[in-house]
Design an enzyme around this catalytic site. Sequence first.
Site, mmCIF file in Angstrom:
data_model
loop_
_atom_site.group_PDB
_atom_site.id
_atom_site.type_symbol
_atom_site.label_atom_id
_atom_site.label_comp_id
_atom_site.label_asym_id
_atom_site.label_seq_id
_atom_site.Cartn_x
_atom_site.Cartn_y
_atom_site.Cartn_z
ATOM 1 N N ASN A 8 0.884 -1.175 0.000
ATOM 2 C CA ASN A 8 0.000 0.000 0.000
ATOM 3 C C ASN A 8 0.920 1.223 0.000
ATOM 4 O O ASN A 8 1.449 1.607 1.046
ATOM 5 C CB ASN A 8 -0.892 -0.039 1.245
ATOM 6 N N ARG A 13 -2.534 -2.076 -3.516
ATOM 7 C CA ARG A 13 -3.754 -1.316 -3.319
ATOM 8 C C ARG A 13 -3.657 -0.065 -4.192
ATOM 9 O O ARG A 13 -2.670 0.671 -4.124
ATOM 10 C CB ARG A 13 -3.859 -0.914 -1.850
ATOM 11 N N GLY A 33 -12.162 0.399 12.506
ATOM 12 C CA GLY A 33 -11.788 0.751 13.889
ATOM 13 C C GLY A 33 -12.953 1.026 14.820
ATOM 14 O O GLY A 33 -13.070 0.410 15.889
ATOM 15 N N GLU A 80 -8.539 -5.900 4.448
ATOM 16 C CA GLU A 80 -8.320 -5.516 3.043
ATOM 17 C C GLU A 80 -7.089 -6.193 2.468
ATOM 18 O O GLU A 80 -7.071 -6.573 1.293
ATOM 19 C CB GLU A 80 -8.191 -3.988 2.952
ATOM 20 N N GLY A 132 -14.399 4.079 10.506
ATOM 21 C CA GLY A 132 -13.058 4.203 11.078
ATOM 22 C C GLY A 132 -12.696 5.660 11.104
ATOM 23 O O GLY A 132 -13.547 6.519 11.341
ATOM 24 N N ASN A 133 -11.442 5.948 10.863
ATOM 25 C CA ASN A 133 -11.052 7.343 10.741
ATOM 26 C C ASN A 133 -11.724 7.940 9.508
ATOM 27 O O ASN A 133 -12.269 9.031 9.536
ATOM 28 C CB ASN A 133 -9.530 7.409 10.681
ATOM 29 N N ARG A 160 -12.952 14.726 8.094
ATOM 30 C CA ARG A 160 -13.668 15.127 6.867
ATOM 31 C C ARG A 160 -15.114 15.476 7.197
ATOM 32 O O ARG A 160 -15.749 14.784 8.001
ATOM 33 C CB ARG A 160 -13.658 14.003 5.838
ATOM 34 N N ARG A 207 -12.011 7.336 20.582
ATOM 35 C CA ARG A 207 -11.737 6.992 21.988
ATOM 36 C C ARG A 207 -11.603 8.253 22.822
ATOM 37 O O ARG A 207 -12.101 8.330 23.940
ATOM 38 C CB ARG A 207 -10.448 6.162 22.097
ATOM 39 N N GLU A 220 -15.752 -1.997 14.622
ATOM 40 C CA GLU A 220 -15.376 -3.257 15.254
ATOM 41 C C GLU A 220 -15.246 -3.142 16.769
ATOM 42 O O GLU A 220 -15.442 -4.113 17.493
ATOM 43 C CB GLU A 220 -14.021 -3.746 14.690
ATOM 44 N N HIS A 235 -13.122 2.535 -0.149
ATOM 45 C CA HIS A 235 -13.120 1.411 0.808
ATOM 46 C C HIS A 235 -13.720 0.159 0.153
ATOM 47 O O HIS A 235 -14.228 -0.728 0.843
ATOM 48 C CB HIS A 235 -13.963 1.704 2.069
HETATM 49 P P1 AMP Z 1 -9.447 2.760 11.224
HETATM 50 O O1 AMP Z 1 -9.420 3.978 10.362
HETATM 51 O O2 AMP Z 1 -10.333 1.690 10.739
HETATM 52 O O3 AMP Z 1 -8.070 2.266 11.594
HETATM 53 O O4 AMP Z 1 -10.101 3.233 12.618
HETATM 54 C C1 AMP Z 1 -9.421 4.128 13.456
HETATM 55 C C2 AMP Z 1 -10.381 4.698 14.444
HETATM 56 O O5 AMP Z 1 -11.010 3.654 15.221
HETATM 57 C C3 AMP Z 1 -9.674 5.574 15.464
HETATM 58 O O6 AMP Z 1 -9.730 6.913 15.060
HETATM 59 C C4 AMP Z 1 -10.478 5.386 16.708
HETATM 60 O O7 AMP Z 1 -11.274 6.515 16.849
HETATM 61 C C5 AMP Z 1 -11.388 4.205 16.468
HETATM 62 N N1 AMP Z 1 -11.308 3.203 17.529
HETATM 63 C C6 AMP Z 1 -10.414 2.212 17.690
HETATM 64 N N2 AMP Z 1 -10.675 1.514 18.830
HETATM 65 C C7 AMP Z 1 -11.744 2.090 19.402
HETATM 66 C C8 AMP Z 1 -12.512 1.845 20.600
HETATM 67 N N3 AMP Z 1 -12.196 0.851 21.431
HETATM 68 N N4 AMP Z 1 -13.536 2.664 20.854
HETATM 69 C C9 AMP Z 1 -13.872 3.673 20.039
HETATM 70 N N5 AMP Z 1 -13.204 3.948 18.895
HETATM 71 C C10 AMP Z 1 -12.159 3.174 18.584
#
Ligand code: AMP
Length: 398
Positions: free
Chosen positions: A7, A91, A332, A385, A210-211, A241, A286, A335, A180
């Site tokens: 990636n 990717r 993130g 992914e 996620g982010n 965003r 978080r 899940e 995505h």
């Molecule tokens: P990703 O872009 O899929 O890697 O997701 C990242 C985001 O997942 C981070 O910005 C966190 O805000 C969120 N995240 C990860 N673990 C947790 C959790 N236990 N509770 C709430 N948000 C989480």
Amino acid sequence: MNILVINAGSSSLKYQLMDPDTGVVTAKGLCERIGLDGKLTHKALSKGTKVEKDIPMPTHKEAIEAVMNILVDGEYGVIGSVDEIDAVGHRVLHGGDKFVESCIVTEDCKQAIRECIPLGPLHNPANLMGIEACEKAMPGKPQVAVFDTAFHMTMPPKAYRYAIPTKYYTDDHLRRYGFHGTSHRFVSKRCIELMGGVENAHRVIVCHLGNGSSLSAVKDGKCQDTSMGLSPLAGVPMGTRSGDIDACVVQFIMNKYGMSADECLTMLNKKSGVLALSDGVSSDFRDLDAAAAQGNEAAQLALDKFAYEVRKYIGAYAAALGGVDCIVFTAGVGENSGSMRASICDGLEYLGVKLDAEKNKLRGEEVVISTSDSKVKVWVIPTNEELMIAQDTAELTK
Ligand code: AMP
């Protein structure tokens, strides 16, 4: 079988060496600061070791060479020689409307990726650099391009066309593409498998939260609609965003503050979303949870707005699909955050969604979090992914 998944970003390059059949990752790592100085962080998972090295990386070529060297290194390596890598999967962000599925890298394929640069100006050039660096470092090694947009190419025109003059579509290719896609494909496919076949999962709504966040409406395994658009800026609010916004907001801000279109878009991409709604508390959910628990009202508003917009999209996609059999949470937030999932589903009882509060506490595993009498099955399915990229690569090169 060993597939190297790459990636490549403009100044970074992530990699994983994995077996596409078992999903076992033997090594993974990250090259950073490409073009500046260069740093490699490498984990040999099969050996339980980790190393960080400063290695000059003036271009992606040196980064790939550093990856090759560490993979065969006596101490930190996991293979005897580069010949043990069967193929490389990349990717690629934007396949425009040229790619409806993954493809073997050829000169024509590279040219098509190049032609999509106006649609993915930040990512596609970097993705191409990753491909060309691998060609130089491993001449003749089969390579596959896997596009973030491809899964969404089954959308009908009523979902992907913008209601603006046709010439912007025919001449300039402005339309909804969606992103995505590799995650939406992996998760919807897995949901259908776990449900025992498409007959039990005709209508699936995938919430990749996620982010960056996007939702997709999937009928019989095929994408019918998705929340991101021409770019990943559209849809629900995200970490930084804005998500969907009235175009007149852009005009107003540009006129009043003398901002250029690019400056305004940078603000909408990097300084908006839950970061902005929380008055700068954080883009990380978080941190928002922690601040809201301490009574921070702006953080609470950011969480409420996010849940509200995701819930609205679920309602819209249930309407688009003529009902819903499964809702899947992934990435993130999807899940890991039971509280966000509960907040999103709160108010979806009319659709037949009943969450099981105990099961909803589980995180990071494949699990049904709805009650046994819930009409709609609500799933948490961790996305992968890289595995999807490795499987496509193996399939196309075997
Ligand atoms: P990703 O872009 O899929 O890697 O997701 C990242 C985001 O997942 C981070 O910005 C966190 O805000 C969120 N995240 C990860 N673990 C947790 C959790 N236990 N509770 C709430 N948000 C989480």
